[in-house]
Structures are given as structure tokens and as C-alpha cells.
Design a protein around this motif. Structure first.
Motif, PDB file in Angstrom:
ATOM      1  N   ILE A 116      46.897  51.221  56.024  1.00 59.54           N
ATOM      2  CA  ILE A 116      47.509  50.146  55.250  1.00 59.54           C
ATOM      3  C   ILE A 116      48.289  49.258  56.213  1.00 59.54           C
ATOM      4  N   VAL A 117      48.181  47.951  56.030  1.00 55.07           N
ATOM      5  CA  VAL A 117      48.959  46.985  56.802  1.00 55.07           C
ATOM      6  C   VAL A 117      49.915  46.292  55.846  1.00 55.07           C
ATOM      7  N   ILE A 118      51.219  46.358  56.148  1.00 54.59           N
ATOM      8  CA  ILE A 118      52.208  45.724  55.280  1.00 54.59           C
ATOM      9  C   ILE A 118      52.671  44.412  55.895  1.00 54.59           C
ATOM     10  N   PHE A 119      53.165  43.536  55.049  1.00 55.54           N
ATOM     11  CA  PHE A 119      53.559  42.191  55.464  1.00 55.54           C
ATOM     12  C   PHE A 119      55.001  41.881  55.045  1.00 55.54           C
ATOM     13  N   PRO A 120      55.984  42.637  55.544  1.00 54.02           N
ATOM     14  CA  PRO A 120      57.378  42.303  55.211  1.00 54.02           C
ATOM     15  C   PRO A 120      57.754  40.942  55.792  1.00 54.02           C
ATOM     16  N   GLY A 121      58.727  40.299  55.170  1.00 51.67           N
ATOM     17  CA  GLY A 121      59.165  39.011  55.671  1.00 51.67           C
ATOM     18  C   GLY A 121      58.361  37.868  55.094  1.00 51.67           C
ATOM     19  N   PRO A 152      52.835  60.171  58.067  1.00 49.94           N
ATOM     20  CA  PRO A 152      52.592  60.202  59.518  1.00 49.94           C
ATOM     21  C   PRO A 152      52.584  58.806  60.139  1.00 49.94           C
ATOM     22  N   ARG A 153      53.100  58.758  61.343  1.00 47.68           N
ATOM     23  CA  ARG A 153      53.146  57.504  62.087  1.00 47.68           C
ATOM     24  C   ARG A 153      51.731  56.947  62.269  1.00 47.68           C
ATOM     25  N   GLY A 154      51.575  55.674  62.055  1.00 48.00           N
ATOM     26  CA  GLY A 154      50.282  55.019  62.260  1.00 48.00           C
ATOM     27  C   GLY A 154      49.466  54.813  61.000  1.00 48.00           C
ATOM     28  N   TRP A 155      49.794  55.540  59.921  1.00 49.81           N
ATOM     29  CA  TRP A 155      49.054  55.337  58.668  1.00 49.81           C
ATOM     30  C   TRP A 155      49.368  53.967  58.072  1.00 49.81           C
ATOM     31  N   VAL A 156      50.657  53.615  58.067  1.00 49.99           N
ATOM     32  CA  VAL A 156      51.097  52.330  57.522  1.00 49.99           C
ATOM     33  C   VAL A 156      51.707  51.534  58.670  1.00 49.99           C
ATOM     34  N   ILE A 157      51.152  50.372  58.944  1.00 49.48           N
ATOM     35  CA  ILE A 157      51.631  49.581  60.079  1.00 49.48           C
ATOM     36  C   ILE A 157      52.148  48.226  59.600  1.00 49.48           C
ATOM     37  N   HIS A 158      52.939  47.621  60.445  1.00 52.44           N
ATOM     38  CA  HIS A 158      53.648  46.378  60.177  1.00 52.44           C
ATOM     39  C   HIS A 158      52.881  45.255  60.880  1.00 52.44           C
ATOM     40  N   PHE A 159      52.433  44.252  60.120  1.00 46.22           N
ATOM     41  CA  PHE A 159      51.584  43.214  60.712  1.00 46.22           C
ATOM     42  C   PHE A 159      52.258  42.525  61.891  1.00 46.22           C
ATOM     43  N   ARG A 160      53.484  42.045  61.694  1.00 39.45           N
ATOM     44  CA  ARG A 160      54.142  41.305  62.773  1.00 39.45           C
ATOM     45  C   ARG A 160      54.404  42.178  63.996  1.00 39.45           C
ATOM     46  N   ARG A 161      54.781  43.432  63.768  1.00 39.78           N
ATOM     47  CA  ARG A 161      55.175  44.291  64.880  1.00 39.78           C
ATOM     48  C   ARG A 161      54.000  45.015  65.530  1.00 39.78           C
ATOM     49  N   ASP A 177      52.959  47.827  47.370  1.00 39.02           N
ATOM     50  CA  ASP A 177      53.342  46.431  47.239  1.00 39.02           C
ATOM     51  C   ASP A 177      52.096  45.575  47.034  1.00 39.02           C
ATOM     52  N   LEU A 178      52.269  44.424  46.416  1.00 40.76           N
ATOM     53  CA  LEU A 178      51.131  43.551  46.124  1.00 40.76           C
ATOM     54  C   LEU A 178      50.584  42.857  47.363  1.00 40.76           C
ATOM     55  N   ASP A 179      51.440  42.605  48.356  1.00 41.05           N
ATOM     56  CA  ASP A 179      51.030  41.772  49.490  1.00 41.05           C
ATOM     57  C   ASP A 179      50.646  42.592  50.715  1.00 41.05           C
ATOM     58  N   LEU A 180      50.033  43.738  50.519  1.00 40.52           N
ATOM     59  CA  LEU A 180      49.578  44.535  51.653  1.00 40.52           C
ATOM     60  C   LEU A 180      48.051  44.511  51.727  1.00 40.52           C
ATOM     61  N   VAL A 181      47.518  45.029  52.829  1.00 38.83           N
ATOM     62  CA  VAL A 181      46.081  45.079  53.044  1.00 38.83           C
ATOM     63  C   VAL A 181      45.685  46.520  53.330  1.00 38.83           C
ATOM     64  N   ILE A 182      44.733  47.033  52.556  1.00 39.35           N
ATOM     65  CA  ILE A 182      44.258  48.409  52.722  1.00 39.35           C
ATOM     66  C   ILE A 182      43.030  48.391  53.616  1.00 39.35           C
ATOM     67  N   THR A 183      43.083  49.140  54.719  1.00 39.78           N
ATOM     68  CA  THR A 183      42.009  49.115  55.705  1.00 39.78           C
ATOM     69  C   THR A 183      41.359  50.480  55.907  1.00 39.78           C
ATOM     70  N   PRO A 235      45.066  38.730  66.017  1.00 37.88           N
ATOM     71  CA  PRO A 235      45.831  39.963  65.777  1.00 37.88           C
ATOM     72  C   PRO A 235      44.889  41.166  65.738  1.00 37.88           C
ATOM     73  N   LYS A 236      45.370  42.290  66.252  1.00 37.53           N
ATOM     74  CA  LYS A 236      44.525  43.486  66.344  1.00 37.53           C
ATOM     75  C   LYS A 236      44.784  44.399  65.154  1.00 37.53           C
ATOM     76  N   LEU A 237      43.799  45.260  64.887  1.00 34.30           N
ATOM     77  CA  LEU A 237      43.922  46.279  63.848  1.00 34.30           C
ATOM     78  C   LEU A 237      43.841  47.650  64.513  1.00 34.30           C
ATOM     79  N   PRO A 238      44.969  48.358  64.653  1.00 29.13           N
ATOM     80  CA  PRO A 238      44.934  49.687  65.269  1.00 29.13           C
ATOM     81  C   PRO A 238      43.993  50.628  64.525  1.00 29.13           C
ATOM     82  N   ALA A 239      43.309  51.483  65.275  1.00 27.77           N
ATOM     83  CA  ALA A 239      42.238  52.308  64.718  1.00 27.77           C
ATOM     84  C   ALA A 239      42.728  53.256  63.632  1.00 27.77           C
ATOM     85  N   GLN A 240      43.957  53.780  63.749  1.00 25.16           N
ATOM     86  CA  GLN A 240      44.449  54.768  62.792  1.00 25.16           C
ATOM     87  C   GLN A 240      45.034  54.147  61.525  1.00 25.16           C
ATOM     88  N   ALA A 241      45.159  52.829  61.490  1.00 25.38           N
ATOM     89  CA  ALA A 241      45.825  52.185  60.358  1.00 25.38           C
ATOM     90  C   ALA A 241      45.028  52.350  59.067  1.00 25.38           C
TER      91      ALA A 241
END
Length: 267
Positions: free
Chosen positions: A205-210, A174-183, A90-96, A197-203
Motif C-alpha cells: 500500500i502507498v499512502i499519500f499524507p499531506g 511489518p516495515r515496508g508493507w505500507v510506504i509513504h509516497f513522498r518519503r 484511507d480513501l486516497d491511498l494506492v494498493i499495489t 517515482p519508484k515503487l519499492p518491491a515489498q510495498a
């Protein structure tokens, strides 16, 4: 050759989002790779991005309140001159973090979605980030073509339609690779008034649904036209005409600026 694709239509995001997405991909992937954007207007897109016209379809995209159904254009038998697995972003995500594992995980013939945390009791994928072999989702497009509005109303979100109907089923990254910003990133109340807001170590990609965007996260506002200071937000608690939702909901809907989003979300 790692292949990354995105899709853009209309004016909601524009070339700025495409250019930043390319920049993030290039910094977080081991070459060689291709980055292809299927779009209705290539103006303003940086030259490193391969632009291709939107894949043609012979049905009308349904107009619904939920679901991003123009993505169904990508389900056809061909995507320009591409073949094999492609990673859609998606265009509105952040790759970390590194994208390389998204290409190594599973089998090249697998359809693999990121995990959707919104419905914990339902095994539901998220198509903000997903990988599929070009042409494998053609049966979905054929089924959708018969009754686009009916499918959209039945499944509500195209990610549910993909999850339940992809040939051979879907796998999940795998869980933790792609995380949800709000959640996964914003702090719980009252910590959201004191800590960014925190950035989990395993993330990776951070997605921004909503309604939240990376720009909102950088500015520290919970959506457009929201207060950008804790004091301003708390004052609205007593103004029912401007407050959205009840008092508890209002208190939760505040974030401080997230500098790490600005660090990653750039060309």
C-alpha cells in the motif's frame, strides 16, 4: 470473512475515490470479503460497496488545523452489523500488492497500525491503514468525548492519540508493507527531474499524507497549481512571488509522472 472499511464525509474526495478504492481492494484480496463505506451520501457509489450511515456520535468534532478527527466515529461500540477485526483504509491511498497478510498478521484482538515515518524518534503509528476489532476502541471514544478540542490540541493527530491510548497498546505492521509516497517513492534531487517515482518491491500500500494525491503523482506535479514540466518548475525558481519556500526546497518539490500509480489507481 475479511472486512474492509472506509469513511467519507463532505465533498473533498467523492464517490470516484471510493469506487477506485473498492476496485483496488477487489483485485488484491482473496475472497470472501466485505467492503463497507460509512458515508453521509451514498450517491454515485458502485453497487458492490455496502454503504452505511456515518456512525452517530454525541459530541462535536473539533475544528483544528491538524488531525482527521471525524475518524473517531469509528471508535464506538458498534459499526453497523459488523463484528471482529476490520481493516480501515484511507480513501486516497494506492494498493499495489496483496492485502491478505494484513488480516493474518498478529492476533484478531490486536490493534495494529501502519508505521509512521515522519517521527523516527517516536514510536508512532499511522491510521491511514490500521486494523482493530469492532468496539475495542470504545475507551478512546469515551476519553475523547469528555474534551474533544482538548484531546485534539494535546495530541495534534488522532493517530498519536490512538497509538498512545489504545487498550492493550498497539502493534505495527511489518516495515515496508505500507510506504509513504513522498518519503519512499519520490527521487532525491536532481534525480527527481529525470526519473519517475519508484515503487519499492515489498510495498503493498502507498499512502499519500499531506497535500499530494494519486492524481498529482499520475500527472507529475507536486501538489495543486504546481508546474507539470521540469522546465516550468525550474523557471519558477527565479520567481519569488510564485515560488513556495526557498530555492533548495523548491528544487526538491518536483516529481515526474508515475505510470505505476495510474496502473493501480483505477476501478
Amino acid at each position: 470473512m475479511k472486512q474492509v472499511i472506509c469513511i467519507h464525509w463532505g465533498t473533498k474526495y467523492g464517490p470516484r475515490y471510493i469506487n477506485r478504492l473498492y476496485g483496488m481492494v477487489a483485485r488484491n484480496i482473496t475472497p470472501p470479503f466485505r467492503f463497507v463505506c460509512f458515508c453521509d451520501d451514498p450517491a454515485g457509489i458502485r453497487e458492490e460497496v455496502e454503504t452505511r450511515p456515518l456512525p452517530q456520535i454525541d459530541y462535536e468534532i473539533p475544528k483544528t488545523k491538524t488531525g482527521i478527527w471525524p475518524k473517531s466515529r469509528l471508535w464506538g461500540p458498534r459499526l453497523a452489523d459488523m463484528s471482529g477485526p476490520v481493516l480501515f483504509l484511507d480513501l486516497d491511498l494506492v494498493i499495489t500488492g496483496s492485502l491478505d497478510p494484513f488480516f493474518d498478521y498478529g492476533d484478531p484482538e490486536d490493534v495494529i497500525l501502519s508505521r509512521n515515518p515522519s517521527n523516527p524518534l517516536e514510536r508512532l503509528g499511522q491510521t491511514s491503514v490500521f486494523r482493530f476489532p469492532v468496539g475495542k476502541l470504545e475507551p478512546l471514544q469515551a476519553k475523547f468525548r469528555v474534551d474533544p478540542l482538548g484531546v485534539a490540541e494535546t495530541y495534534r493527530y488522532e493517530q498519536r492519540f490512538v497509538t498512545r491510548n489504545a487498550p492493550g497498546g498497539v502493534k505495527l505492521f511489518p516495515r515496508g508493507w505500507v510506504i509513504h509516497f513522498r518519503r519512499d517513492c519520490r527521487r532525491t534531487t536532481p534525480l527527481n527531474y529525470f526519473l519517475p517515482p519508484k515503487l519499492p518491491a515489498q510495498a503493498r500500500i502507498v499512502i499519500f499524507p499531506g497535500h499530494l494525491t494519486p492524481e498529482d503523482a499520475i500527472a507529475g506535479r507536486y501538489g495543486p497549481k504546481r508546474a507539470e514540466s521540469a522546465g516550468g518548475h525550474l523557471r519558477l525558481l527565479f520567481d519569488g512571488s510564485r515560488r513556495k519556500g526557498g530555492p533548495i526546497t523548491h528544487l526538491r518539490h518536483f516529481i515526474r509522472p508515475a505510470p505505476w500509480v495510474a496502473e493501480h489507481w483505477r476501478e
